[in-house]
Write a protein that holds these residues in place. Structure first.
Motif, PDB file in Angstrom:
ATOM      1  N   THR A  38     -79.736  12.725 -41.651  1.00  0.00           N
ATOM      2  CA  THR A  38     -80.168  13.093 -42.958  1.00  0.00           C
ATOM      3  C   THR A  38     -79.153  13.958 -43.592  1.00  0.00           C
ATOM      4  O   THR A  38     -78.624  14.749 -42.749  1.00  0.00           O
ATOM      5  CB  THR A  38     -81.559  13.528 -43.185  1.00  0.00           C
TER       6      THR A  38
ATOM      7  N   GLY B 212     -84.307  16.632 -32.415  1.00  0.00           N
ATOM      8  CA  GLY B 212     -84.806  17.251 -33.524  1.00  0.00           C
ATOM      9  C   GLY B 212     -85.271  18.667 -33.286  1.00  0.00           C
ATOM     10  O   GLY B 212     -85.351  19.705 -34.400  1.00  0.00           O
TER      11      GLY B 212
ATOM     12  N   GLU C 182     -84.898  10.462 -35.450  1.00  0.00           N
ATOM     13  CA  GLU C 182     -85.324  11.015 -33.918  1.00  0.00           C
ATOM     14  C   GLU C 182     -84.367  10.069 -32.842  1.00  0.00           C
ATOM     15  O   GLU C 182     -84.304  10.761 -31.949  1.00  0.00           O
ATOM     16  CB  GLU C 182     -86.675  10.798 -33.719  1.00  0.00           C
TER      17      GLU C 182
ATOM     18  N   ALA D 249     -90.429   6.448 -45.294  1.00  0.00           N
ATOM     19  CA  ALA D 249     -89.917   7.893 -44.833  1.00  0.00           C
ATOM     20  C   ALA D 249     -90.432   7.933 -43.314  1.00  0.00           C
ATOM     21  O   ALA D 249     -89.511   8.463 -42.397  1.00  0.00           O
ATOM     22  CB  ALA D 249     -90.963   8.951 -45.718  1.00  0.00           C
TER      23      ALA D 249
ATOM     24  N   THR E 296     -79.951   9.315 -46.531  1.00  0.00           N
ATOM     25  CA  THR E 296     -80.074   9.193 -45.015  1.00  0.00           C
ATOM     26  C   THR E 296     -78.844   8.311 -44.733  1.00  0.00           C
ATOM     27  O   THR E 296     -78.571   6.993 -45.431  1.00  0.00           O
ATOM     28  CB  THR E 296     -81.416   8.552 -44.754  1.00  0.00           C
TER      29      THR E 296
ATOM     30  N   TYR F 236     -87.529   6.046 -41.576  1.00  0.00           N
ATOM     31  CA  TYR F 236     -86.170   6.825 -41.389  1.00  0.00           C
ATOM     32  C   TYR F 236     -86.226   8.091 -40.406  1.00  0.00           C
ATOM     33  O   TYR F 236     -85.437   8.392 -39.800  1.00  0.00           O
ATOM     34  CB  TYR F 236     -85.999   7.332 -42.862  1.00  0.00           C
ATOM     35  N   ARG F 237     -87.652   8.612 -40.385  1.00  0.00           N
ATOM     36  CA  ARG F 237     -87.814   9.684 -39.333  1.00  0.00           C
ATOM     37  C   ARG F 237     -87.641   9.337 -38.047  1.00  0.00           C
ATOM     38  O   ARG F 237     -86.895   9.841 -37.200  1.00  0.00           O
ATOM     39  CB  ARG F 237     -89.144  10.542 -39.653  1.00  0.00           C
ATOM     40  N   ARG F 238     -87.857   8.238 -37.669  1.00  0.00           N
ATOM     41  CA  ARG F 238     -87.931   7.368 -36.239  1.00  0.00           C
ATOM     42  C   ARG F 238     -86.441   7.136 -35.700  1.00  0.00           C
ATOM     43  O   ARG F 238     -86.339   7.214 -34.840  1.00  0.00           O
ATOM     44  CB  ARG F 238     -88.907   6.260 -36.317  1.00  0.00           C
TER      45      ARG F 238
END
Length: 463
Positions: A65, A168, A59, A51, A71, A54-56
């Motif tokens: 997403t 973001g 960003e 997770a 994603t 994926y967030r990086r």
């Protein structure tokens, strides 16, 4: 079918593996990434590690997403742009352009005055232009500021946001919104918080909701709002200032792009308590779209951040452009041209609005600027297509919405060059198109109701 082979045991390694495959073309735009749980099980790592990876990626703009859609690899956004009309023989009421006959002679100005070729290390700002800008801003800004020059309002807005925000972050923008602002947010990875606009500008309740939702910046057009032509009243500006006073750390950007030829006074929304703010005044609408230059007044910290991105020797704004703008802005004949432009644009806008109203098309307020915004009770795309078949080019309203699903019944009409015969003919044809589309929709609704009333045909024995 290509099987995604993502490797790694840390978030950095997993994100790097995905980026490598995107760079090599193994992962194409819009390709789906494995669900977090599935990839974590395959790699033998905690799902929080995946997770975080994926967030990086999100960003960094590599992925995006889609809620339950998972994603996916991000694609370059396909953005609408200004200045687009319809080809062929259509009358162009779509481009959003100023009237060329109301623009000064740029080449003559470039050849006039004293211009010496600067070399690397020269001051980034033309001294004469800086003096003019400081005097101009001082009439409207009542606390300390510094001035800079950027490559136009869009460049200024993007650099200002990038100087203070990260991907973001939530940005409050007008709804409907200037096309380039929508593009800036999408390309930079910011989230938009749409703030509804009426004839007096941003609605206070909508701005408050956006700020309470966590918006870290506000982009506002104080007059001649594109696409609606709205302009802040003194009362509305005061209401917005009061709300922004409660959020002193929010970046406030005012895009006063029509300053020299607007029929409305400037009313400031930035309160004295704002720590980070900028007032941007570009020149393209009244000196010429090819003069890519904007003057910026901002607080000291914001100016320093902008300076770091516009330092001499790297990306300073051309001194030839600055020289040309200075010569034009200080020329009394150009001031007279601006007075004429202000009168002509207001007259043409009023002419078009008057003819629309005469034909039953509601325009609730008198717009300022180059465009007229019309909300219809029929589909905007269908209206645009029907008008094009009749020889008229306008733009559908959904293009100007931060949320493309909004303003489906709106159209934007450019009034900057409209003549009296064109205004009458266009208004009459728009009224006909709307009536035809209403009739078509009514017939379709009646047929749907009849089908629902009769129900499905009875089934035969054996079926």
């Amino acid at each position: 079918m290509h099987i995604v082979r993502i490797k790694g045991t840390t978030a950095a390694e997993i994100a790097g593996s995905v980026r490598d495959q995107v760079a090599s073309g193994e992962l194409a735009p819009q390709a789906g990434l494995p669900p977090v749980r599935a990839l974590a099980a395959e790699l033998g790592v905690n799902r929080n590690t995946v997770a975080l990876a994926y967030r990086r990626l999100v960003e960094a703009g590599v992925a995006e997403t889609r809620g339950r859609g998972g994603t996916v690899v991000a694609a370059v956004p396909q953005l609408a742009r200004e200045g687009v009309g319809a080809g062929g023989d259509c009358v162009d009421l779509a481009s959003g352009n100023p009237d060329p006959s109301l623009l000064p002679d740029i080449l003559a100005a470039a050849r006039s005055g004293s211009y010496s070729r600067p070399l690397y290390g020269a001051p980034a700002l033309d001294a004469g232009l800086d003096a003019w800008a400081r005097a101009d801003f001082a009439e409207d800004v009542d606390h300390a500021f510094r001035t800079l020059v950027t490559h136009g309002a869009v460049d200024a807005t993007e650099r200002l946001l990038n100087a203070h925000l990260t991907r973001g972050d939530l940005v409050a923008v007008e709804d409907p919104c200037f096309l380039a602002s929508i593009g800036t947010l999408r390309l930079s990875g910011y989230r938009s918080a749409p703030v509804r606009v009426d004839g007096a500008g941003m609605r206070p309740d909508a701005l408050r909701a956006a700020l309470e939702a966590g918006a870290r910046a506000v982009v506002c057009t104080p007059r001649a709002h594109n696409p609606t032509g709205a302009g802040l009243t003194e009362e509305r500006a005061a209401d917005l200032r009061a709300i922004l006073t409660e959020h002193p750390q929010v970046l406030v950007i005012e895009d006063d792009h029509f300053s020299a030829v607007s029929a409305r006074p400037y009313h400031r929304v930035t309160p004295p308590s704002s720590a980070r703010w900028a007032l941007v005044r570009s020149v393209s609408k009244f000196l010429g779209p090819d003069l890519r230059l904007a003057l910026v007044a901002a607080d000291a910290d914001t100016t320093a951040r902008l300076e770091a991105r516009l330092s001499a020797g790297t990306t300073w704004v051309s001194h030839l452009l600055q020289h040309t703008a200075r010569e034009l802005l200080m020329d009394p004949r150009v001031h007279e041209l601006h007075e004429r432009a202000r009168e002509f644009y207001a007259r043409r806008s009023a002419l078009l609005v008057g003819r629309l109203r005469a034909h039953g098309i509601d325009v609730p307020y008198q717009p300022d600027g180059l465009n007229v915004w019309v909300e219809l009770d029929v589909d905007g795309r269908a209206t645009v297509a029907a008008l094009a078949r009749r020889g008229w080019a306008v733009r559908p309203g959904h293009l100007f919405a931060p949320d493309p699903a909004a303003h489906q019944g709106a159209i934007r009409i450019t009034s900057s060059t409209v003549t009296e015969p064109q205004a009458e003919e266009f208004a009459a044809e728009l009224a006909e198109v709307v009536a035809e589309l209403r009739s078509t929709a009514s017939t379709a609704d009646a047929a749907s109701t009849a089908d629902a009333a009769t129900g499905p045909p009875p089934s035969r024995p054996g079926h």
